[in-house]
Design a protein around this motif. Structure first.
Motif, PDB file in Angstrom:
ATOM      1  N   SER A  66      35.369  43.891  38.065  1.00 34.00           N
ATOM      2  CA  SER A  66      34.638  43.328  36.601  1.00 34.00           C
ATOM      3  C   SER A  66      35.410  42.365  35.803  1.00 34.00           C
ATOM      4  O   SER A  66      34.395  41.418  35.299  1.00 34.00           O
ATOM      5  CB  SER A  66      34.468  44.419  35.872  1.00 34.00           C
ATOM      6  OG  SER A  66      33.725  45.636  36.054  1.00 34.00           O
ATOM      7  N   GLU A  67      36.396  42.346  35.800  1.00 32.68           N
ATOM      8  CA  GLU A  67      37.424  41.571  34.797  1.00 32.68           C
ATOM      9  C   GLU A  67      37.051  39.812  35.458  1.00 32.68           C
ATOM     10  O   GLU A  67      36.818  39.047  35.016  1.00 32.68           O
ATOM     11  CB  GLU A  67      38.784  41.731  34.428  1.00 32.68           C
ATOM     12  CG  GLU A  67      38.857  43.025  33.656  1.00 32.68           C
ATOM     13  CD  GLU A  67      40.457  44.012  33.530  1.00 32.68           C
ATOM     14  OE1 GLU A  67      40.230  44.193  32.398  1.00 32.68           O
ATOM     15  OE2 GLU A  67      40.892  43.327  34.751  1.00 32.68           O
TER      16      GLU A  67
ATOM     17  N   GLY B  31      34.234  39.307  37.150  1.00 32.11           N
ATOM     18  CA  GLY B  31      33.503  38.811  36.939  1.00 32.11           C
ATOM     19  C   GLY B  31      32.865  37.757  38.422  1.00 32.11           C
ATOM     20  O   GLY B  31      33.454  37.223  39.243  1.00 32.11           O
TER      21      GLY B  31
ATOM     22  N   SER C  32      26.335  37.827  41.964  1.00 33.05           N
ATOM     23  CA  SER C  32      25.547  38.309  40.392  1.00 33.05           C
ATOM     24  C   SER C  32      24.595  39.096  40.502  1.00 33.05           C
ATOM     25  O   SER C  32      24.512  39.845  38.942  1.00 33.05           O
ATOM     26  CB  SER C  32      24.840  36.769  39.958  1.00 33.05           C
ATOM     27  OG  SER C  32      25.893  35.868  40.114  1.00 33.05           O
TER      28      SER C  32
ATOM     29  N   PHE D 115      26.151  42.685  40.221  1.00 30.56           N
ATOM     30  CA  PHE D 115      26.707  42.798  39.405  1.00 30.56           C
ATOM     31  C   PHE D 115      25.692  43.440  38.170  1.00 30.56           C
ATOM     32  O   PHE D 115      26.529  43.799  37.187  1.00 30.56           O
ATOM     33  CB  PHE D 115      28.026  41.771  37.792  1.00 30.56           C
ATOM     34  CG  PHE D 115      29.425  41.553  39.141  1.00 30.56           C
ATOM     35  CD1 PHE D 115      30.265  41.268  37.813  1.00 30.56           C
ATOM     36  CD2 PHE D 115      29.857  40.908  40.547  1.00 30.56           C
ATOM     37  CE1 PHE D 115      31.691  41.679  38.809  1.00 30.56           C
ATOM     38  CE2 PHE D 115      30.896  40.699  41.123  1.00 30.56           C
ATOM     39  CZ  PHE D 115      31.646  41.200  39.499  1.00 30.56           C
ATOM     40  N   GLN D 116      24.903  42.583  37.772  1.00 28.96           N
ATOM     41  CA  GLN D 116      23.697  42.398  37.053  1.00 28.96           C
ATOM     42  C   GLN D 116      23.086  44.323  37.285  1.00 28.96           C
ATOM     43  O   GLN D 116      23.394  45.011  36.247  1.00 28.96           O
ATOM     44  CB  GLN D 116      22.269  41.503  37.302  1.00 28.96           C
ATOM     45  CG  GLN D 116      21.745  41.751  36.201  1.00 28.96           C
ATOM     46  CD  GLN D 116      21.804  41.945  34.964  1.00 28.96           C
ATOM     47  OE1 GLN D 116      22.504  40.813  34.240  1.00 28.96           O
ATOM     48  NE2 GLN D 116      22.040  42.629  33.840  1.00 28.96           N
TER      49      GLN D 116
ATOM     50  N   ASP E  42      26.473  46.094  35.537  1.00 29.00           N
ATOM     51  CA  ASP E  42      25.957  46.182  34.371  1.00 29.00           C
ATOM     52  C   ASP E  42      24.358  47.284  33.492  1.00 29.00           C
ATOM     53  O   ASP E  42      24.195  47.563  33.068  1.00 29.00           O
ATOM     54  CB  ASP E  42      25.434  44.544  33.764  1.00 29.00           C
ATOM     55  CG  ASP E  42      26.748  44.284  33.983  1.00 29.00           C
ATOM     56  OD1 ASP E  42      28.120  44.484  34.434  1.00 29.00           O
ATOM     57  OD2 ASP E  42      27.133  43.081  34.245  1.00 29.00           O
TER      58      ASP E  42
ATOM     59  N   SER F 156      43.251  34.553  38.619  1.00 34.08           N
ATOM     60  CA  SER F 156      42.887  35.507  37.973  1.00 34.08           C
ATOM     61  C   SER F 156      42.719  35.097  36.334  1.00 34.08           C
ATOM     62  O   SER F 156      43.349  36.148  35.284  1.00 34.08           O
ATOM     63  CB  SER F 156      42.633  36.992  38.513  1.00 34.08           C
ATOM     64  OG  SER F 156      44.097  36.865  38.685  1.00 34.08           O
TER      65      SER F 156
END
Length: 513
Positions: free
Chosen positions: A136-137, A139, A158, A161-162, A165, A265
Motif C-alpha cells: 500500500s505504501e 502505491g 490501479s 488498489f482502488q 481501498d 521506495s
C-alpha cells in the motif's frame, strides 16, 4: 611569487567559506602536497548531491568513510549502502599507523582516532534492523514502474488498489497482491466486471509473472510489516553526533531488481514525508550509494526517469545523494548533471575504451591552469583524488588534486562478537525485528472465497435435491399411471372370455349330473 605560492593562494581563496564545512584533505601540485591548502566542502551545498568514482583499489571507500565520519561529527545523520560489507568498522576507532601520521603531517590536519554511533540495517535475513515497506505504501504508480508494466497492466494495478481501498482490504505483502489478482479473474470476476470493468486474465497472468520474478530476488522479505519509519534515519546520539546507518547489502549484489526497488521506495518515502528545507545551512540527511551501477544497470526507462526526477527534487528536502562507482559513465547523464561534488580517484587506461572514458570524465571538471586533467586522472596514487565542489553560492570551487585525509575509524569490518554487541544495544532492532502478519487482503479474500464456495456448494446441493425430488415425483407419477392402465396378468387370465366359458362349461356339466 612562485607558482607554488600562487597555487596555494588560489586554493585557499577558492575554498573560503563563512559557514560550517568539512576539510577532506590538502591540495597537491606536481606530486607535492601543500600543507594547509585545505580542500573544503561547505555543509550548505552538501544537499546538491555528489559522486565518488575511481578504479578498484584507489581509495573510494575510504573517501566515503571520511565524509561519513565528518558529517556525523557535525550532527548530520548518514545512510550508507554497504555492498562490499567493509564499512561496519566505522563503529570502532582506528588503531592508528605511522603512515597515517605521515599523511596527516603532509596535509596539515590533526589525526584523532575514534568510533562513531552506528546502526546496522538489513533487507534480508542478515543480522541487523529489518527494513520493510507495505505494498500500500508503494502505491500503484511506483509498483507498476518497478515491475516495468505496460500501460494496460498499470491500469489493472490501479483498479486493484482502488478495489482494495473501497473494500477495506489492506495490501501489505506480495501474497496479498497475488491473491487479489487471482480473485479478480476467478471468484470475483462478476463483481469486478460490474463495478470496475473487465479484467483480462492474460494481463493479470503477465503481472503475476513479474511479481514472481521480484520474489525470486528476495522481495517477499522486504514487503510487509513493521514498516520502517524514515524518521529513524535522523537520530542524533547523546553527544550531538549524527547516527551512521549502515545498510548491509552483501547478499543482494546479484539481485539488482530488489536493490533498485528498495532505493526507489526509500527515496519516494523520504520525499513524501520530509518537510521542505529550502536553502538551509546544513543537510538533513546524506545518503551514500555504493556500487551505484546496481541501481541503473537493470532499471527500466520508466524507473530511470523516476530516479532522475527524485534526484532533482529531493535536495529541497535537505537530502543529499552521493553515488559511489568505478566510472562516472555508470551513472546516467540526467543524474550525473545534478551532482555538485565530484571526488574522482585514479582511472586506468588499459584499453582504447578506457582512454575514451578518461577523456569524457575529464570534460566533467572545471578547466584549470595548473593541471592537465586527463594526465592527472591516470597518475593519482591511492588515497588521492581530483576534487571539485560547490561553494556557498553554488559556484564550482577550484579543481584540486587532493591528498585525502585518513578515516578516524577502523578501516576494517567488525568481528562477529563486536557486531552482536552493537546489535544487542540497538533500540531499532527491538522496534522492527518482530515480524507481523496481521489480517490483510490475503486472509480476508481467502475467507470470502471460502464463504462464496460454501454458498455455491449449498446452492448446488439444493439444486441437486430439487432435481432428485422432481425425478422421483416423475417416476412415481409414471408408476401410478402404469398401474391404472395395465391389468395384472392373473386378473387378466381370470377375466378372460375363454376362462369364463370354461368355468361355466364345467358348472353346466355338474348341474346336469
Amino acid at each position: 611569487m612562485t607558482t607554488k605560492e600562487t597555487f596555494f593562494n588560489y586554493i585557499t581563496e577558492g575554498n573560503k567559506t563563512k559557514g560550517d564545512f568539512i576539510s577532506i584533505g590538502a591540495a597537491m601540485l606536481n606530486g607535492e602536497t601543500l600543507a594547509g591548502a585545505h580542500v573544503k566542502i561547505p555543509l550548505k551545498t552538501m544537499n546538491r548531491h555528489g559522486l565518488i568514482a575511481g578504479a578498484t583499489g584507489t581509495g573510494k571507500t575510504k573517501s566515503l568513510q571520511v565524509l561519513a565520519e565528518n558529517l556525523s561529527d557535525k550532527g548530520i545523520p548518514v545512510l550508507l549502502m554497504d555492498i562490499k560489507g567493509d564499512l561496519s568498522g566505522l563503529a570502532q576507532p582506528s588503531p592508528g599507523h605511522p603512515k597515517i601520521d605521515e599523511r596527516h603531517e603532509k596535509i596539515g590536519l590533526p589525526f584523532n582516532a575514534k568510533g562513531f554511533p552506528v546502526e546496522i540495517l538489513t533487507l534480508s535475513e542478515q543480522h541487523g534492523v529489518r527494513l520493510r515497506a507495505t505494498i500500500s505504501e508503494f502505491g500503484p504508480v511506483l509498483l507498476s514502474r518497478i515491475l516495468d508494466l505496460t500501460e494496460t497492466q498499470s491500469g489493472i494495478v490501479s483498479v486493484i488498489f482502488q478495489y482494495c481501498d473501497d473494500n477495506k482490504l489492506p495490501l501489505l505483502d506480495l501474497k496479498d497482491f497475488k491473491k487479489i489478482l487471482q480473485y479478480a479473474t476467478q471468484k470475483g470476476k462478476e463483481e469486478f466486471n460490474a463495478s470496475y470493468g473487465r479484467i483480462s486474465t492474460a494481463s493479470t497472468g503477465a503481472i503475476l509473472r513479474k511479481i514472481i520474478e521480484l520474489e525470486q530476488q528476495g522481495a517477499d522479505l522486504f514487503f510487509g510489516e513493521t514498516s520502517f519509519d524514515t524518521q529513524d534515519l535522523l537520530r542524533i546520539d547523546e553527544h550531538g553526533r549524527g547516527y551512521i546507518n549502515i545498510l548491509r547489502l552483501t547478499d543482494i549484489q546479484d539481485k539488482p531488481k530488489l536493490f533498485s526497488t528498495f532505493m526507489l521506495s526509500l527515496l519516494a518515502e523520504i520525499y513524501a514525508t520530509f518537510p521542505e528545507q529550502g536553502d538551509s545551512d546544513q543537510p538533513e540527511l546524506i545518503m551514500f550509494i555504493d556500487e551505484a551501477h546496481l541501481i541503473f544497470d537493470e532499471a527500466s526507462k520508466a524507473l530511470l526517469n523516476q530516479i532522475e526526477s527524485i534526484v532533482k527534487l529531493i535536495r529541497s528536502k535537505g537530502v543529499g545523494l552521493y553515488f559511489v562507482t568505478q566510472n562516472p559513465t555508470d551513472v546516467p547523464e540526467g543524474v550525473l548533471g545534478q551532482l555538485g561534488l565530484k571526488i574522482q580517484h585514479a582511472l586506468r587506461a588499459f584499453t582504447a575504451k578506457d582512454r575514451k572514458a578518461i577523456k569524457l570524465t575529464a570534460q566533467n571538471y572545471p578547466d584549470s591552469h595548473y593541471y592537465n586533467t586527463e594526465e592527472v586522472l591516470t597518475s593519482l596514487g591511492i588515497g588521492e583524488a581530483l576534487v571539485s565542489a560547490l561553494d556557498e553560492k553554488g559556484r564550482p570551487t577550484p579543481l584540486a588534486a587532493t591528498m585525502m585525509r585518513a578515516p578516524m575509524s577502523r578501516m576494517d569490518i567488525l568481528t562477529e562478537t563486536e557486531l552482536n554487541a552493537l546489535l544487542s544495544t540497538s533500540k531499532l532492532v527491538k522496534k522492527y525485528n518482530e515480524e507481523i502478519d496481521r489480517e490483510s487482503a490475503y486472509e480476508l479474500l481467502t475467507a470470502k472465497i471460502k464463504q462464496v464456495e460454501a454458498e455455491e456448494a449449498k446452492e448446488k446441493a439444493e439444486k441437486e435435491r430439487e432435481a432428485l425430488k422432481k425425478s422421483e415425483a416423475k417416476k412415481s407419477s409414471k408408476s401410478t399411471k402404469s398401474r391404472g392402465t395395465r391389468m395384472n396378468p392373473i386378473v387378466k387370465v381370470l377375466t378372460s372370455a375363454t376362462f369364463i366359458r370354461s368355468v361355466f362349461g364345467i358348472l353346466n356339466k355338474v348341474m346336469k349330473k
